[in-house]
Scaffold this active site. Structure first.
Site, PDB file in Angstrom:
ATOM      1  N   SER A   1       0.817  -1.216   0.000  1.00 60.87           N
ATOM      2  CA  SER A   1       0.000   0.000   0.000  1.00 60.87           C
ATOM      3  C   SER A   1       0.856   1.274   0.000  1.00 60.87           C
ATOM      4  CB  SER A   1      -0.967  -0.070   1.185  1.00 60.87           C
ATOM      5  OG  SER A   1      -2.001   0.862   1.025  1.00 60.87           O
TER       6      SER A   1
ATOM      7  N   ASP B   1      -9.717  -3.376  -4.979  1.00 60.35           N
ATOM      8  CA  ASP B   1      -9.362  -4.389  -3.973  1.00 60.35           C
ATOM      9  C   ASP B   1     -10.132  -4.173  -2.670  1.00 60.35           C
ATOM     10  OD1 ASP B   1      -8.119  -2.301  -2.659  1.00 60.35           O
ATOM     11  OD2 ASP B   1      -6.079  -3.040  -2.942  1.00 60.35           O
TER      12      ASP B   1
ATOM     13  N   HIS C   1      -7.414  -5.797  -0.429  1.00 57.33           N
ATOM     14  CA  HIS C   1      -6.264  -4.939  -0.149  1.00 57.33           C
ATOM     15  C   HIS C   1      -5.284  -5.597   0.831  1.00 57.33           C
ATOM     16  CE1 HIS C   1      -4.243  -1.094  -0.303  1.00 57.33           C
ATOM     17  NE2 HIS C   1      -4.177  -1.072   1.015  1.00 57.33           N
TER      18      HIS C   1
END
Ligand SMILES: *[C@@H]1O[C@H](CO)[C@@H](O)[C@H](O)[C@H]1NC(C)=O
Ligand SMILES: *[C@@H]1O[C@H](CO)[C@@H](O)[C@H](O)[C@H]1NC(C)=O
Ligand SMILES: *[C@@H]1O[C@H](CO)[C@@H](O)[C@H](O)[C@H]1NC(C)=O
Ligand SMILES: *[C@@H]1O[C@H](CO)[C@@H](O)[C@H](O)[C@H]1NC(C)=O
Length: 435
Positions: free
Chosen positions: A203, A369, A403
């Site tokens: 991320s 996601d 995610h």
């Protein structure tokens, strides 16, 4: 059969094994993991002379006599309605227009524990262990293939509230992190026969790693970085961030009123960085008013920030963040793998009644996601023409992976490990690069 010929036979039978054993051990390049926003622990201590608690409880409940305590993440602080506002106050950042930089709430000192190791981001709340696993499962798998903490496996946690800024703007905390990360990379390489390092990010960690590569010379990168694997990176921000700015965030807790944390969310520099980027989202209306008063696209972010009451956010957004996000440049000379999940419903349009942002919006979903929109996750594929042909960019899309699922789901981890194995097996032939 005489005994010596028996042993000779045994020896001959072993020969293929001896050879295959010698070619088997894979050289593991040192690996440095950089977590995402909120992925690692932060500690704080309060200076009782300077810190002016919102309420009586803030001083006492969260730290006795100026001791360090875990500000992030401690679910018992977040779940307690008495301490939640204290958390918001202590977690907040403050932008000083004169210094052109961010700082903590006065009297709140913070530090990032366990820099250099993965220890600070295995679990989000270490008191809850598996229930709040973040990288624990991934790190376990890495250890199974021979990675060893402190030898060839390292972690680079950071104060994820502070971002970076465009050229000419100070960002003390973020720049110091990049400097420590650079040192960690050089140290890790030295410790491993000068073999270059693999960066593995999740991320927001990917955005920091890309900035690190941009802020150092291509020759430094070529010397020290073997490969950059970015998991689930929000290259173009995320629509959800606009929801958080407009209506706050309950951080996944059903009993937290999202509005309590709205001001704190406004104050974090990395939240400004993660707003949907005009480069990626263009003029598509994202915040839409049902009564047709006003719509906002990513290109109208300053207007949006003003409209929701975050007018003090506009100056740092325009001066510090916008210059940094107006282009997405590939890292010079460093091969990269972009891995992302997709096929999970992800907020794409936020529909508000009549401009009342205190009420949570109706959400229209699109692909992504679950947290980041697909168009943002795949921005390098869309914007870096020709790099895939040169084998400087590889894009791996994992269906039905969320995610954080990319760090936890068995099938996703198998793909991550497969890619890592490939990167470790790939030998650079310096002569062939010229041809
Ligand atoms: C926690 O996770 C680890 C690794 O996945 C597993 O081995 C262990 O059994 C789990 N512990 C609990 C209490 O669930
Ligand atoms: C790198 O190594 C030097 C020398 O051993 C040490 O002083 C320094 O703290 C290390 N830095 C990091 C970030 O690991
Ligand atoms: C806002 O967007 C919606 C949906 O795209 C559209 O129907 C509406 O006309 C727009 N309103 C304004 C004022 O532009
Ligand atoms: C997607 O993943 C979820 C949870 O891992 C699983 O329950 C579901 O069956 C999967 N769906 C598809 C279409 O593979």
């Amino acid at each position: 059969m005489s005994s010596w010929s028996f042993f000779l036979l045994l020896f001959l039978l072993q020969l293929p094994h001896l050879f295959s054993k010698q070619s088997l051990p894979l050289l593991l390049h040192p690996l440095i993991i950089i977590p995402g926003q909120g992925g690692n622990q932060l500690e704080a201590r309060l200076n009782n002379k300077q810190y002016k608690p919102l309420k009586q409880e803030c001083g006492g409940a969260m730290s006795e006599d100026g001791n360090w305590f875990r500000l992030w993440k401690d679910c018992s602080i977040l779940e307690n309605p008495l301490t939640l506002p204290c958390f918001a106050d202590q977690m907040q950042l403050h932008y000083d227009p004169l210094l052109d930089d961010y700082s903590n709430t006065p009297g709140v000192e913070t530090r990032v524990p366990f820099f250099g190791s993965t220890h600070g981001f295995l679990y989000k709340d270490p008191d809850l262990l598996n229930q709040s696993s973040y990288m624990a499962i991934l790190v376990n798998r890495l250890k199974q293939i021979g990675y060893k903490e402190g030898e060839n496996l390292f972690g680079a946690p950071y104060d994820f509230r502070y971002g970076l800024a465009g050229a000419g703007h100070p960002s003390k905390v973020g720049s110091e992190f990049l400097q420590s990360l650079k040192e960690l990379i050089e140290n890790a390489s030295k410790l491993n026969n000068n073999n270059p390092v693999i960066l593995l990010t999740h991320s927001l960690g990917g955005l920091f790693a890309l900035q690190l590569l941009h802020r150092n010379s291509p020759s430094w990168s070529r010397t020290f970085i073997k490969h950059f694997i970015a998991l689930s990176a929000p290259w173009g921000g995320t629509v959800l961030e606009m929801l958080i700015f407009a209506s706050g965030d309950s951080m996944g807790y059903s009993n937290i009123n999202p509005l309590i944390l709205r001001k704190e969310m406004w104050s974090l520099e990395t939240n400004l960085w993660l707003l949907p980027n005009p480069r990626t989202f263009k003029d598509k209306p994202i915040v839409v008013s049902k009564s047709n008063v006003k719509n906002f696209s990513a290109e109208e972010m300053s207007e949006f920030l003003n409209y929701i009451g975050c007018s003090h956010c506009v100056h740092p957004y325009e001066s510090r963040i916008m210059p940094m996000i107006e282009r997405l440049e590939p890292p010079a000379g460093v091969p990269m793998t972009v891995m992302t999940g997709h096929g999970i419903k992800t907020a794409e349009t936020l529909i508000y009644g009549d401009g009342d942002f205190d009420v949570q919006p109706e959400i229209v979903y699109g692909d992504g996601d679950g947290l980041v929109n697909l168009v943002s996750l795949l921005a390098p594929e869309n914007e870096w023409n020709g790099l895939q042909e040169l084998e400087l960019l590889k894009v791996i899309k994992l269906p039905n992976v969320s995610h954080e699922g990319i760090l936890k789901d068995d099938a996703a981890l198998t793909e991550v490990l497969r890619e890592l194995h490939q990167v470790n097996s790939f030998v650079v032939r310096s002569s062939s690069a010229v041809v």
